[in-house]
Motif scaffolding. Sequence first.
Motif, PDB file in Angstrom:
ATOM      1  N   HIS A  21       0.843  -1.193   0.000  1.00 25.75           N
ATOM      2  CA  HIS A  21       0.000   0.000   0.000  1.00 25.75           C
ATOM      3  C   HIS A  21       0.877   1.241   0.000  1.00 25.75           C
ATOM      4  N   GLY A  22       0.554   2.223  -0.828  1.00 23.02           N
ATOM      5  CA  GLY A  22       1.157   3.534  -0.752  1.00 23.02           C
ATOM      6  C   GLY A  22       2.618   3.577  -1.142  1.00 23.02           C
ATOM      7  N   SER A  23       3.285   4.646  -0.687  1.00 22.83           N
ATOM      8  CA  SER A  23       4.698   4.843  -0.986  1.00 22.83           C
ATOM      9  C   SER A  23       5.352   5.545   0.191  1.00 22.83           C
ATOM     10  N   GLY A  24       6.681   5.435   0.247  1.00 26.46           N
ATOM     11  CA  GLY A  24       7.432   6.012   1.342  1.00 26.46           C
ATOM     12  C   GLY A  24       8.233   4.929   2.039  1.00 26.46           C
ATOM     13  N   PRO A  25       8.821   5.230   3.194  1.00 27.32           N
ATOM     14  CA  PRO A  25       9.569   4.209   3.941  1.00 27.32           C
ATOM     15  C   PRO A  25       8.696   2.990   4.236  1.00 27.32           C
ATOM     16  N   VAL A  26       9.304   1.817   4.211  1.00 24.48           N
ATOM     17  CA  VAL A  26       8.532   0.576   4.343  1.00 24.48           C
ATOM     18  C   VAL A  26       8.182   0.308   5.802  1.00 24.48           C
ATOM     19  N   LEU A  27       6.918  -0.032   6.018  1.00 24.46           N
ATOM     20  CA  LEU A  27       6.413  -0.468   7.317  1.00 24.46           C
ATOM     21  C   LEU A  27       5.653  -1.774   7.102  1.00 24.46           C
ATOM     22  N   LEU A  28       6.215  -2.869   7.584  1.00 19.84           N
ATOM     23  CA  LEU A  28       5.581  -4.181   7.496  1.00 19.84           C
ATOM     24  C   LEU A  28       4.741  -4.416   8.747  1.00 19.84           C
ATOM     25  N   ALA A  43      -3.281   0.289   8.955  1.00 21.70           N
ATOM     26  CA  ALA A  43      -2.502   0.674   7.777  1.00 21.70           C
ATOM     27  C   ALA A  43      -2.973   2.007   7.214  1.00 21.70           C
ATOM     28  N   ASP A  44      -4.276   2.265   7.284  1.00 24.17           N
ATOM     29  CA  ASP A  44      -4.823   3.511   6.751  1.00 24.17           C
ATOM     30  C   ASP A  44      -4.294   4.743   7.480  1.00 24.17           C
ATOM     31  N   GLN A  45      -3.751   4.551   8.678  1.00 19.45           N
ATOM     32  CA  GLN A  45      -3.235   5.692   9.451  1.00 19.45           C
ATOM     33  C   GLN A  45      -1.819   6.079   9.041  1.00 19.45           C
TER      34      GLN A  45
END
Length: 271
Positions: A21-28, A43-45
């Motif tokens: 989802h989305g873009s930017g630094p990765v958060l798993l 995740a939406d936050q």
Amino acid sequence: MTHPTTHTLDAPGATLSYEVHGSGPVLLMVGHPMTADGFRALADQFPDRTVVLHDPRGTGGSPMPDPTQPPDVDVLAEDLSRVLAAVGQGPADVFGSSGGAITALALAAAHPDQVRTVVAHEPPLVEHLADADAVRAQLAEVAATHREHGAGAAMGAFAAVAGFALPEPAPDAPPPPAPSEADQRAMARMLLGIESVCTYRLDAAALPPGRVRIGVGAWSGEQVLTGRTSRAEAAHVGVPLVEFPGGHGGFVTEQGGDAVAFAAVLRGLLE
């Protein structure tokens, strides 16, 4: 958040499904047995992140040829390593909850180069409890109940061990809906791993210094097993215990959680 893309990759003994989802630094974000579905509100936050959600093997869109094989934490951690390698973009922040918190810690110990900050929310690791022998025996009884009497009886036994209070239905309430096929698979994975996951021996010395956080739900007191294990594991690893809003499902609306409030605490740990 932008519309996610869904991907699969082959691993020994399973096909792994994950979403980006989305873009930017990765958060798993990962759980066990919770699938990607349980993390969507959280995740939406994080619209400023590339959020990766994953169905652990044997759940959701990650089928196994032999679903009766008990979960193995080291294998689950290698699955996370494969997913992060496929996503790319360098070291990732990792948030794991419940069994996923154990997997996230195992990933950090085995592949510290792939993680930036790891937040383990309510890991149900029993090995460092003062009464670990007694709790291991209780978990073995839950596993035996599953083998001999099925998932329904085993879930009741597990709730008693875990200290999760099951609400009494109203006298005129309709019967609850039958669990979906996906829910049944997740339940089976949890019960199959009730011993192998919860009694995992984490190599704390292998964790990357300064990059691990352990959290507990504000509602998870001494009567809730995961409240006790979170405190014990934070002491074992040697890090302060971080308090999150809610209980074991503090970011899941259906479990009384608040994704907005939970995300605020999580974001603070990642900055």
